[in-house]
Design a protein around this motif. Structure first.
Motif, PDB file in Angstrom:
ATOM      1  N   VAL A  33     169.934  54.706  85.823  1.00 19.98           N
ATOM      2  CA  VAL A  33     171.283  55.196  86.051  1.00 19.98           C
ATOM      3  C   VAL A  33     172.454  54.436  85.391  1.00 19.98           C
ATOM      4  O   VAL A  33     172.622  53.290  85.657  1.00 19.98           O
ATOM      5  CB  VAL A  33     171.252  55.239  87.714  1.00 19.98           C
ATOM      6  CG1 VAL A  33     172.787  55.801  88.057  1.00 19.98           C
ATOM      7  CG2 VAL A  33     170.400  55.693  88.432  1.00 19.98           C
ATOM      8  N   PHE A  34     173.271  55.225  84.696  1.00 23.51           N
ATOM      9  CA  PHE A  34     174.333  54.505  83.892  1.00 23.51           C
ATOM     10  C   PHE A  34     175.725  55.149  84.623  1.00 23.51           C
ATOM     11  O   PHE A  34     175.979  56.289  84.685  1.00 23.51           O
ATOM     12  CB  PHE A  34     174.258  54.972  82.544  1.00 23.51           C
ATOM     13  CG  PHE A  34     175.522  54.290  81.496  1.00 23.51           C
ATOM     14  CD1 PHE A  34     175.066  53.185  80.973  1.00 23.51           C
ATOM     15  CD2 PHE A  34     176.740  54.869  81.754  1.00 23.51           C
ATOM     16  CE1 PHE A  34     176.183  52.559  80.092  1.00 23.51           C
ATOM     17  CE2 PHE A  34     177.830  54.429  80.947  1.00 23.51           C
ATOM     18  CZ  PHE A  34     177.359  53.330  79.943  1.00 23.51           C
ATOM     19  N   SER A  35     176.450  54.222  84.927  1.00 22.94           N
ATOM     20  CA  SER A  35     177.804  54.700  85.721  1.00 22.94           C
ATOM     21  C   SER A  35     178.845  54.267  84.891  1.00 22.94           C
ATOM     22  O   SER A  35     179.183  53.145  84.469  1.00 22.94           O
ATOM     23  CB  SER A  35     178.016  54.090  87.123  1.00 22.94           C
ATOM     24  OG  SER A  35     179.079  54.559  87.783  1.00 22.94           O
ATOM     25  N   ASP A 154     164.515  71.671  84.109  1.00 22.77           N
ATOM     26  CA  ASP A 154     163.752  70.274  83.849  1.00 22.77           C
ATOM     27  C   ASP A 154     164.507  69.372  83.020  1.00 22.77           C
ATOM     28  O   ASP A 154     163.825  68.982  82.120  1.00 22.77           O
ATOM     29  CB  ASP A 154     162.357  70.699  83.620  1.00 22.77           C
ATOM     30  CG  ASP A 154     161.453  69.478  83.757  1.00 22.77           C
ATOM     31  OD1 ASP A 154     162.124  68.637  84.656  1.00 22.77           O
ATOM     32  OD2 ASP A 154     160.388  69.281  83.018  1.00 22.77           O
ATOM     33  N   PRO A 155     165.692  69.228  83.169  1.00 19.85           N
ATOM     34  CA  PRO A 155     166.517  68.243  82.304  1.00 19.85           C
ATOM     35  C   PRO A 155     165.961  66.916  82.207  1.00 19.85           C
ATOM     36  O   PRO A 155     165.806  66.491  83.310  1.00 19.85           O
ATOM     37  CB  PRO A 155     168.002  68.625  82.509  1.00 19.85           C
ATOM     38  CG  PRO A 155     167.986  68.762  84.015  1.00 19.85           C
ATOM     39  CD  PRO A 155     166.684  69.776  84.312  1.00 19.85           C
ATOM     40  N   ARG A 156     165.962  66.192  81.397  1.00 21.46           N
ATOM     41  CA  ARG A 156     165.649  64.703  81.237  1.00 21.46           C
ATOM     42  C   ARG A 156     166.715  63.886  81.359  1.00 21.46           C
ATOM     43  O   ARG A 156     166.775  62.499  81.497  1.00 21.46           O
ATOM     44  CB  ARG A 156     164.686  64.239  79.948  1.00 21.46           C
ATOM     45  CG  ARG A 156     163.650  65.361  79.854  1.00 21.46           C
ATOM     46  CD  ARG A 156     162.718  65.483  81.029  1.00 21.46           C
ATOM     47  NE  ARG A 156     162.152  64.441  81.644  1.00 21.46           N
ATOM     48  CZ  ARG A 156     161.655  64.375  82.984  1.00 21.46           C
ATOM     49  NH1 ARG A 156     161.997  65.112  83.779  1.00 21.46           N
ATOM     50  NH2 ARG A 156     161.210  62.995  83.422  1.00 21.46           N
ATOM     51  N   ILE A 157     167.994  64.464  80.953  1.00 17.48           N
ATOM     52  CA  ILE A 157     169.191  63.705  81.253  1.00 17.48           C
ATOM     53  C   ILE A 157     170.348  64.676  82.060  1.00 17.48           C
ATOM     54  O   ILE A 157     170.418  65.705  81.632  1.00 17.48           O
ATOM     55  CB  ILE A 157     170.052  63.375  80.041  1.00 17.48           C
ATOM     56  CG1 ILE A 157     168.837  62.604  78.935  1.00 17.48           C
ATOM     57  CG2 ILE A 157     171.207  62.798  79.978  1.00 17.48           C
ATOM     58  CD1 ILE A 157     169.428  62.426  77.550  1.00 17.48           C
ATOM     59  N   VAL A 183     165.116  59.353  89.190  1.00 23.79           N
ATOM     60  CA  VAL A 183     165.096  58.485  88.298  1.00 23.79           C
ATOM     61  C   VAL A 183     163.873  58.068  88.194  1.00 23.79           C
ATOM     62  O   VAL A 183     163.010  57.362  87.246  1.00 23.79           O
ATOM     63  CB  VAL A 183     166.118  57.240  88.600  1.00 23.79           C
ATOM     64  CG1 VAL A 183     165.808  55.856  87.781  1.00 23.79           C
ATOM     65  CG2 VAL A 183     167.383  57.531  88.311  1.00 23.79           C
ATOM     66  N   ALA A 184     163.011  57.946  89.500  1.00 20.59           N
ATOM     67  CA  ALA A 184     161.608  57.343  89.687  1.00 20.59           C
ATOM     68  C   ALA A 184     160.708  58.414  88.951  1.00 20.59           C
ATOM     69  O   ALA A 184     159.487  57.908  88.407  1.00 20.59           O
ATOM     70  CB  ALA A 184     161.314  57.271  90.868  1.00 20.59           C
ATOM     71  N   ASP A 185     161.147  59.524  88.660  1.00 21.38           N
ATOM     72  CA  ASP A 185     160.263  60.512  87.862  1.00 21.38           C
ATOM     73  C   ASP A 185     160.726  60.678  86.368  1.00 21.38           C
ATOM     74  O   ASP A 185     160.259  61.448  85.608  1.00 21.38           O
ATOM     75  CB  ASP A 185     160.628  62.145  88.426  1.00 21.38           C
ATOM     76  CG  ASP A 185     160.086  62.191  89.702  1.00 21.38           C
ATOM     77  OD1 ASP A 185     159.191  61.579  89.954  1.00 21.38           O
ATOM     78  OD2 ASP A 185     160.559  63.425  90.325  1.00 21.38           O
ATOM     79  N   GLY A 186     161.628  59.516  85.948  1.00 19.64           N
ATOM     80  CA  GLY A 186     161.890  59.296  84.554  1.00 19.64           C
ATOM     81  C   GLY A 186     163.032  59.992  84.062  1.00 19.64           C
ATOM     82  O   GLY A 186     163.527  60.092  82.786  1.00 19.64           O
TER      83      GLY A 186
END
Length: 321
Positions: A33-35, A154-157, A183-186
């Motif tokens: 996680v980037f804030s 199903d986005p990865r970002i 996040v736990a799912d990648g």
């Protein structure tokens, strides 16, 4: 292959004569996680718009999911999801119909589409309300539905722009739990938020943007350690012990009413060990001690010169727009 989900180098953008982004560099690790924090007009929304291919940069290099946003925009869009500040749901449709609409837009087949809808309704605890119009949903339910719709592809970002604005504390924490599960799912989360507590709770890495520049970045703890004010609080059982400790710790601030000393330090184990050894040298024992560090509100004020305001539930916040 780099482990960066997003890599930004020298990003520049201006509107007319106003420079909004003045050569910023960012790197977002995959599955983190980037804030991005900053005051009004800092350039956060422009940054998100560039990263999500909605706005073209004037200069610099931007790669999202390994693709150049300028030359491979279609590939970038296939890898990302964007959830805006306000839930983008059709209130005339039911929750199930909103999800079905997204399934159709992504071209999923009938059987696969039904499976995806059912799984998302279950994952976001919306099954019982699936056939009710979204207009009847609470704010928290709408935000969950909005995020569920984002996940259809199903986005990865995922870019989350103020995902909990206007939610009550319980709904906010539910959303935090959902983000942690993603996040736990990648999944990689790029978060802008007006709640500093939210960034503190969720972010692996934070960048503070001000007047088009990244003025600081690091983990929440790293940023807080940069701001003066870290101290160790020592409480003693008797006034005589407090007096003795105050004599050997002349830089400390004492409070006779609570029998405490506030000793400035960096909060690190080395300085803490030295402090306790100093007390032991004079046969003094504190009844209790605790390390206190500045919070992100202090960091934000020190770095940008803008104080945050408190929401009704006393959560510190700063506008992300």
């Amino acid at each position: 292959m780099s482990n960066s989900a997003i890599a930004v180098s020298g990003l520049r953008k201006k509107y007319g004569d106003k420079v909004v982004l003045d050569g910023i560099d960012l790197e977002v690790g995959a599955g983190t996680v980037f804030s991005l924090l900053g005051p009004n007009g800092a350039g956060k929304t422009t940054t998100v718009n560039v990263l999500s291919t909605l706005t073209r940069a004037d200069g610099g290099s931007v790669r999202v999911a390994g693709h150049d946003v300028a030359t491979e925009a279609k590939a970038v869009r296939a890898a990302i999801g964007v959830t805006g500040q306000f839930a983008a749901v059709d209130e005339l449709l039911t929750g199930q119909e909103n999800l079905r609409l997204m399934v159709d837009l992504h071209g999923l087949s009938g059987r696969d589409g039904k499976r995806v809808v059912a799984e998302l309704l279950d994952r976001f605890d919306l099954t019982a309300a699936a056939k009710k119009p979204a207009a009847t949903y609470s704010g928290g339910m709408r935000r969950k539905l909005d995020l569920a719709m984002t996940l259809v592809g199903d986005p990865r970002i995922i870019f989350l722009d103020e995902p909990t604005t206007g939610l009550d504390p319980r709904s906010r924490r539910t959303m935090w739990s959902i983000v942690r599960d993603l996040v736990a799912d990648g999944v990689t989360i790029f978060l802008t938020t007006q709640y500093l507590e939210e960034a503190d709770q969720l972010a692996d890495h934070i960048a503070v943007l001000d007047q088009g520049h990244v003025v600081a970045e690091g983990t929440p703890d790293e940023l807080k350690r940069r701001i003066p004010g870290t101290h160790v609080r020592l409480r003693f059982a008797e006034l005589a012990e407090l007096d003795a400790a105050a004599r050997i710790l002349p830089d400390a601030t004492r409070d006779d009413e609570t029998l405490t000393l506030r000793v400035p330090g960096d909060g690190g184990t080395k300085s803490l060990r030295a402090l306790l050894d100093r007390l032991a040298e004079y046969s003094l024992d504190a009844a209790e001690f605790s390390v206190h560090t500045p919070d992100l509100d202090d960091v934000f004020l020190a770095l940008t010169g803008h104080a945050t305001t408190a929401t009704p539930d006393h959560t510190p916040e700063v506008s992300a727009k």
